[in-house]
Motif scaffolding. Structure first.
Motif, PDB file in Angstrom:
ATOM      1  N   GLY A 143      -7.821  17.197 -11.159  1.00 48.79           N
ATOM      2  CA  GLY A 143      -6.694  18.100 -11.334  1.00 48.79           C
ATOM      3  C   GLY A 143      -5.705  18.086 -10.186  1.00 48.79           C
ATOM      4  N   LYS A 144      -5.824  17.123  -9.297  1.00 46.57           N
ATOM      5  CA  LYS A 144      -4.946  17.041  -8.127  1.00 46.57           C
ATOM      6  C   LYS A 144      -4.018  15.824  -8.173  1.00 46.57           C
ATOM      7  N   GLY A 145      -4.047  15.084  -9.264  1.00 45.98           N
ATOM      8  CA  GLY A 145      -3.194  13.899  -9.367  1.00 45.98           C
ATOM      9  C   GLY A 145      -3.781  12.649  -8.747  1.00 45.98           C
ATOM     10  N   ILE A 146      -5.042  12.701  -8.358  1.00 44.82           N
ATOM     11  CA  ILE A 146      -5.672  11.565  -7.685  1.00 44.82           C
ATOM     12  C   ILE A 146      -5.831  10.377  -8.627  1.00 44.82           C
ATOM     13  N   GLY A 149      -6.926  11.477 -21.714  1.00 44.30           N
ATOM     14  CA  GLY A 149      -5.714  12.208 -21.357  1.00 44.30           C
ATOM     15  C   GLY A 149      -4.935  11.534 -20.242  1.00 44.30           C
ATOM     16  N   LEU A 150      -5.634  11.030 -19.243  1.00 45.71           N
ATOM     17  CA  LEU A 150      -4.990  10.330 -18.124  1.00 45.71           C
ATOM     18  C   LEU A 150      -4.210   9.120 -18.622  1.00 45.71           C
ATOM     19  N   TYR A 151      -4.848   8.312 -19.450  1.00 43.76           N
ATOM     20  CA  TYR A 151      -4.195   7.086 -19.898  1.00 43.76           C
ATOM     21  C   TYR A 151      -3.006   7.371 -20.810  1.00 43.76           C
ATOM     22  N   VAL A 152      -3.162   8.307 -21.719  1.00 38.81           N
ATOM     23  CA  VAL A 152      -2.049   8.661 -22.614  1.00 38.81           C
ATOM     24  C   VAL A 152      -0.874   9.207 -21.798  1.00 38.81           C
ATOM     25  N   LYS A 153      -1.169  10.098 -20.854  1.00 40.24           N
ATOM     26  CA  LYS A 153      -0.139  10.696 -20.003  1.00 40.24           C
ATOM     27  C   LYS A 153       0.629   9.632 -19.211  1.00 40.24           C
ATOM     28  N   MET A 196       0.846  -1.179   0.000  1.00 42.33           N
ATOM     29  CA  MET A 196       0.000   0.000   0.000  1.00 42.33           C
ATOM     30  C   MET A 196       0.885   1.233   0.000  1.00 42.33           C
ATOM     31  N   ASN A 197       0.590   2.153  -0.875  1.00 45.78           N
ATOM     32  CA  ASN A 197       1.365   3.380  -0.972  1.00 45.78           C
ATOM     33  C   ASN A 197       0.552   4.554  -0.471  1.00 45.78           C
ATOM     34  N   ASP A 198       1.221   5.500   0.168  1.00 50.13           N
ATOM     35  CA  ASP A 198       0.617   6.780   0.494  1.00 50.13           C
ATOM     36  C   ASP A 198       1.166   7.790  -0.492  1.00 50.13           C
ATOM     37  N   TRP A 199       0.294   8.590  -1.054  1.00 53.89           N
ATOM     38  CA  TRP A 199       0.692   9.587  -2.048  1.00 53.89           C
ATOM     39  C   TRP A 199       0.462  10.958  -1.458  1.00 53.89           C
ATOM     40  N   ALA A 200       1.485  11.777  -1.450  1.00 47.75           N
ATOM     41  CA  ALA A 200       1.349  13.126  -0.913  1.00 47.75           C
ATOM     42  C   ALA A 200       0.847  14.054  -2.007  1.00 47.75           C
ATOM     43  N   GLY A 201      -0.199  14.761  -1.724  1.00 54.43           N
ATOM     44  CA  GLY A 201      -0.728  15.733  -2.676  1.00 54.43           C
ATOM     45  C   GLY A 201       0.049  17.031  -2.596  1.00 54.43           C
ATOM     46  N   SER A 202       0.073  17.774  -3.677  1.00 53.99           N
ATOM     47  CA  SER A 202       0.829  19.015  -3.683  1.00 53.99           C
ATOM     48  C   SER A 202      -0.047  20.232  -3.975  1.00 53.99           C
ATOM     49  N   THR A 203      -1.362  20.057  -3.990  1.00 56.08           N
ATOM     50  CA  THR A 203      -2.222  21.181  -4.346  1.00 56.08           C
ATOM     51  C   THR A 203      -2.375  22.173  -3.201  1.00 56.08           C
ATOM     52  N   THR A 258      -2.944 -10.842 -18.179  1.00 57.44           N
ATOM     53  CA  THR A 258      -3.574  -9.564 -18.541  1.00 57.44           C
ATOM     54  C   THR A 258      -4.739  -9.275 -17.606  1.00 57.44           C
ATOM     55  N   MET A 259      -4.776  -8.039 -17.108  1.00 62.64           N
ATOM     56  CA  MET A 259      -5.909  -7.585 -16.315  1.00 62.64           C
ATOM     57  C   MET A 259      -6.483  -6.336 -16.971  1.00 62.64           C
ATOM     58  N   GLU A 260      -7.776  -6.134 -16.746  1.00 59.65           N
ATOM     59  CA  GLU A 260      -8.470  -4.973 -17.297  1.00 59.65           C
ATOM     60  C   GLU A 260      -8.678  -3.933 -16.196  1.00 59.65           C
ATOM     61  N   VAL A 261      -8.338  -2.687 -16.493  1.00 63.54           N
ATOM     62  CA  VAL A 261      -8.592  -1.571 -15.581  1.00 63.54           C
ATOM     63  C   VAL A 261     -10.069  -1.208 -15.708  1.00 63.54           C
ATOM     64  N   LYS A 262     -10.747  -1.115 -14.581  1.00 63.23           N
ATOM     65  CA  LYS A 262     -12.188  -0.852 -14.553  1.00 63.23           C
ATOM     66  C   LYS A 262     -12.497   0.224 -13.513  1.00 63.23           C
ATOM     67  N   ARG A 263     -13.627   0.862 -13.669  1.00 66.33           N
ATOM     68  CA  ARG A 263     -14.265   1.711 -12.658  1.00 66.33           C
ATOM     69  C   ARG A 263     -13.372   2.833 -12.114  1.00 66.33           C
ATOM     70  N   MET A 264     -12.581   3.437 -13.012  1.00 63.31           N
ATOM     71  CA  MET A 264     -11.763   4.593 -12.640  1.00 63.31           C
ATOM     72  C   MET A 264     -12.672   5.811 -12.522  1.00 63.31           C
ATOM     73  N   TYR A 265     -12.568   6.517 -11.392  1.00 68.15           N
ATOM     74  CA  TYR A 265     -13.410   7.699 -11.215  1.00 68.15           C
ATOM     75  C   TYR A 265     -12.839   8.625 -10.152  1.00 68.15           C
ATOM     76  N   VAL A 266     -12.888   9.902 -10.465  1.00 68.09           N
ATOM     77  CA  VAL A 266     -12.584  10.967  -9.511  1.00 68.09           C
ATOM     78  C   VAL A 266     -13.712  11.985  -9.627  1.00 68.09           C
ATOM     79  N   PRO A 267     -14.398  12.285  -8.521  1.00 66.07           N
ATOM     80  CA  PRO A 267     -15.471  13.280  -8.582  1.00 66.07           C
ATOM     81  C   PRO A 267     -14.932  14.631  -9.066  1.00 66.07           C
TER      82      PRO A 267
END
Length: 166
Positions: free
Chosen positions: A96-99, A132-136, A1-8, A82-91
């Motif tokens: 725009g915060k890197g979530i 954009g997220l996936y290409v980035k 499990m990783n903790d990600w520090a936000g910078s906003t 192979t696994m499929e990425v599903k149910r990606m969502y950010v309200p």
């Protein structure tokens, strides 16, 4: 499990946890995702919703900002290796915060730990933020797979994962 520090904001802290589809916060975010997709997909929504059940998803990631659920995603087996990425969502309030990137990176790490070498996903042409997220994050456009093969609104992507090193 990783903790990600936000910078906003100085006081903002983003952390990701691993869970499954039984998690109430995951279910709440997926409900919001489905409402958003119903608007974006219009008449095609019933087609897509058949493939987005969250029953028995073993690998889900939740992102929290200051202990508030701020994003989610999941992976599920598609074929050996192979696994499929599903149910990606950010309200919208948390975008725009890197979530989404934090969730995606945690899913990729988890997949590597499971011995997975390839992730695939489908997103809609009416979801420019997702594209954009996936290409980035290094996902390449591939021919539509499976149930999305002849679906005009679908775009499919893949990412080959480098092996996990200890």
């Amino acid at each position: 499990m990783n903790d990600w520090a936000g910078s906003t904001k100085k006081s903002s802290m983003i952390r990701c946890i691993r869970t499954n589809s039984g998690n109430a916060d995951f279910q709440e975010l997926v409900t919001a995702l489905d409402k958003d997709l119903k608007v974006r997909d219009g008449e095609e929504h019933s087609f897509y919703s058949r493939f987005n059940s969250i029953d028995n998803i073993q690998y889900a990631v939740l992102a929290y900002e200051n202990d508030i659920p701020a994003g989610c995603g999941a992976i599920k087996e598609f074929s050996p290796g192979t696994m499929e990425v599903k149910r990606m969502y950010v309200p919208p309030a948390y975008r725009g915060k890197g979530i989404a990137t934090a969730v995606l990176l945690e899913l990729e790490t988890w997949a590597r730990e499971l011995g997975i070498t390839r992730l695939i996903l489908e997103t809609g042409k009416r979801q420019p933020e997702a594209i954009g997220l996936y290409v980035k994050n290094g996902y390449a456009l591939i021919p539509n797979f499976g149930q999305y093969e002849n679906v005009e609104n679908s775009l499919c992507f893949e990412k080959i994962l480098s092996p996990q090193y200890a």
